[in-house]
Write a protein that holds these residues in place. Structure first.
Motif, PDB file in Angstrom:
ATOM      1  N   ARG A 427     -17.730 -34.954  16.173  1.00 17.31           N
ATOM      2  CA  ARG A 427     -16.847 -34.161  15.145  1.00 17.31           C
ATOM      3  C   ARG A 427     -15.306 -34.139  15.916  1.00 17.31           C
ATOM      4  N   ASP A 430     -11.209 -28.826  15.576  1.00 15.83           N
ATOM      5  CA  ASP A 430     -10.573 -27.975  14.595  1.00 15.83           C
ATOM      6  C   ASP A 430     -10.733 -26.484  15.082  1.00 15.83           C
ATOM      7  N   LEU A 433     -11.316 -24.244  11.758  1.00 12.17           N
ATOM      8  CA  LEU A 433     -12.699 -24.438  11.171  1.00 12.17           C
ATOM      9  C   LEU A 433     -13.843 -23.833  12.154  1.00 12.17           C
ATOM     10  N   TYR A 434     -13.732 -24.069  13.519  1.00 12.19           N
ATOM     11  CA  TYR A 434     -14.969 -23.456  14.252  1.00 12.19           C
ATOM     12  C   TYR A 434     -14.728 -22.053  14.341  1.00 12.19           C
ATOM     13  N   LEU A 436     -13.690 -20.075  12.027  1.00 10.43           N
ATOM     14  CA  LEU A 436     -14.583 -19.612  10.609  1.00 10.43           C
ATOM     15  C   LEU A 436     -16.088 -19.835  10.500  1.00 10.43           C
ATOM     16  N   ASP A 437     -16.385 -20.788  11.075  1.00  6.88           N
ATOM     17  CA  ASP A 437     -18.012 -21.067  11.177  1.00  6.88           C
ATOM     18  C   ASP A 437     -18.603 -19.979  12.064  1.00  6.88           C
ATOM     19  N   ALA A 443     -20.999 -19.567   6.190  1.00  8.76           N
ATOM     20  CA  ALA A 443     -20.063 -20.529   6.067  1.00  8.76           C
ATOM     21  C   ALA A 443     -20.864 -21.953   6.237  1.00  8.76           C
ATOM     22  N   LEU A 445     -20.376 -24.716   8.301  1.00  9.49           N
ATOM     23  CA  LEU A 445     -19.458 -25.920   8.439  1.00  9.49           C
ATOM     24  C   LEU A 445     -19.808 -27.148   9.476  1.00  9.49           C
ATOM     25  N   GLN A 447     -19.648 -26.536  12.555  1.00 11.29           N
ATOM     26  CA  GLN A 447     -18.776 -26.666  13.710  1.00 11.29           C
ATOM     27  C   GLN A 447     -19.622 -25.915  14.984  1.00 11.29           C
ATOM     28  N   ARG A 448     -20.214 -24.675  14.431  1.00 10.83           N
ATOM     29  CA  ARG A 448     -20.702 -24.117  15.591  1.00 10.83           C
ATOM     30  C   ARG A 448     -21.692 -24.902  16.374  1.00 10.83           C
TER      31      ARG A 448
END
Length: 487
Positions: A427, A430, A433-434, A436-437, A443, A445, A447-448
């Motif tokens: 990936r 970002d 986004l990370y 937010l996750d 969320a 997304l 990313q986590r």
């Protein structure tokens, strides 16, 4: 002068010459004259001894103007068309059960000993925290003006009358019925006015009157109760369980030392004004009162602990000068035992007026007040909810906290990019986004799980996750509370 037939010539000559008349002779003349004429007028008489007209049925209008009665005037059970004692003086007027078809006029009369004073004391404290007699015996209570269960078809006029006596009650008139108004403007009384369970067809007017107490518990009035424009009272004014169709007003009134108070428990009225001239000396008790429109003034609010608004309901709330929601909350706090219901009543009044913001402020204050009585963990959790989003009444604050968390996390990870998870899907990095996750629990997304922070970066990530769950839990708790109260 006196009017009548030849039987009264001697009495008229005695009156004209300023001679003193025996009370029995005066009463006999009135009985004879009332049987012969519709109007009996005696002006300036000086009468010694008791004038006994008890149980007499006098089909006449009686006018005893500017007379002096050194003894008692007894009219208990009598029936007259009207009675005018304007400007007269009497030791006592005892008229229990008197029936007057027209007006009973005591304008500028002096009844009792105006120089005698008796402090309204030696009573026990009742449920309203005010000194008062628990029970008043009609048979044992003495007063210079008694009108127990009297029926007055017209008005009871006490304008500028002076009443005095050694006892606590000066006008004692439980269950009195007045077809028109009770007019007592400018009256002076060294004692109390007792009107318990009375009925008044129009209004009670006490403008500028000075008394030591009024007990009108259970009063029924189709007009208004006007204790205003200079009205002064040194003891409690009681309107407990009274029903007044129009207005109850204490505008410009003085409830002074030593025990001036307004006891309005269970009062029912369309409008209440309690904008006193100064702060009352005693409490203002509005417990369980039902008011259409409530008006007060900040300069005349009772002192801290002297206000009781438990169970008070009102449709509209106003003041003679602008009062903000913070000042109104300070007014509410003067009730040392105020409960959540009083806060909700205040919030509802703002809500009806279309002021949703003030209603939310009041409800938030209610939650703070409620949390004070809870255990430490609940108080801590409440403080967290208050800080994060104001118990649900400041939802914009939750958004601010979310922005702060996401902004701080994004700024950190913009310069502290964690390595990707070994073997995971590739990936692009970002930091926004990370973050937010991490912060938003739902969320999802991806990313986590794609990055593997370590050391301080991992501690920051865990802190953001915990803060996000705390914020989400607080929001859900607040929303659930709001929805449950609106059902």
């Amino acid at each position: 002068m006196a009017s009548g037939h030849s039987g009264g010539r001697g009495l008229r000559r005695a009156v004209a010459r300023g001679r003193e008349i025996d009370g029995a002779r005066f009463a006999a003349y009135v009985l004879r004259a009332a049987a012969r004429t519709q109007r009996v007028v005696i002006t300036g008489a000086r009468c010694a001894g008791t004038v006994d007209l008890r149980q007499a049925v006098l089909d006449a209008h009686l006018e005893f103007v500017d007379c002096v009665f050194d003894g008692e005037v007894l009219l208990s059970g009598a029936v007259v068309n009207s009675l005018d004692l304007s400007g007269s003086r009497a030791t006592a007027l005892l008229a229990d059960g008197l029936r007057v078809h027209g007006d009973l006029v005591l304008r500028e009369a002096r009844i009792g000993d105006a120089g005698a004073t008796a402090p309204f004391a030696d009573f026990r404290t009742d449920g309203d925290r005010v000194l008062a007699a628990r029970r008043v015996s009609e048979e044992l209570t003495t007063a210079p003006l008694r009108l127990v269960a009297a029926h007055i078809g017209g008005a009871l006029v006490l304008e500028r009358a002076v009443l005095g006596g050694p006892g606590p009650w000066i006008l004692f008139a439980p269950r009195v019925t007045v077809g028109d108004s009770l007019r007592a403007s400018g009256m002076e009384s060294s004692g109390g006015i007792y009107l318990r369970d009375g009925q008044v067809g129009h209004s009670l007017l006490f403008e500028g009157a000075s008394v030591s107490a009024i007990d009108a518990t259970g009063l029924r009035c189709d007009g208004g109760f006007y204790a205003d424009w200079g009205f002064s009272c040194s003891g409690p004014v009681r309107l407990r369980s009274a029903e007044v169709a129009g207005i109850v007003t204490f505008h410009d009134a003085v409830l002074g030392a030593p025990a001036g108070a307004a006891i309005l428990t269970r009062l029912r009225t369309a409008r209440l004004r309690v904008d006193f001239r100064t702060n009352p000396a005693g409490p203002v008790v509005l417990r369980d009162a039902r008011i259409g429109s409530y008006v007060d003034a900040p300069g005349s609010w009772p002192t801290a602990g002297a206000l009781d608004v438990e169970g008070l309901t009102y449709d509209r709330l106003g003041s003679v000068e602008p009062v903000g929601v913070k000042e109104r909350l300070a007014w509410l706090a003067r009730d040392g035992t105020v409960t959540a219901g009083s806060f909700e009543q205040l919030a509802l009044s703002y809500q009806r007026a279309g002021d949703e913001r003030s209603a939310r402020v009041v409800r938030r204050a209610r939650e703070r007040r409620t949390r004070r009585s809870e255990r430490l963990p609940a108080r801590v959790w409440g403080a967290v909810q208050d800080l994060l989003f104001g118990y649900g009444y400041a939802p914009g604050r939750a958004l601010v906290w979310l922005i702060v968390l996401v902004g701080a996390g994004s700024a950190w990870f913009a310069t502290h990019a964690p390595p990707p998870v070994t073997g995971g899907a590739r990936r692009d990095w970002d930091p926004l986004l990370y973050t937010l996750d991490l912060v938003v629990p739902v969320a999802g997304l991806g990313q986590r799980t794609a990055w593997d922070p370590a050391g301080v970066d991992k501690a920051v990530a865990v802190l953001l996750i915990l803060a996000g769950w705390l914020l989400a839990t607080s929001v859900v708790a607040g929303a659930s509370r709001l929805l449950s109260r609106r059902r």
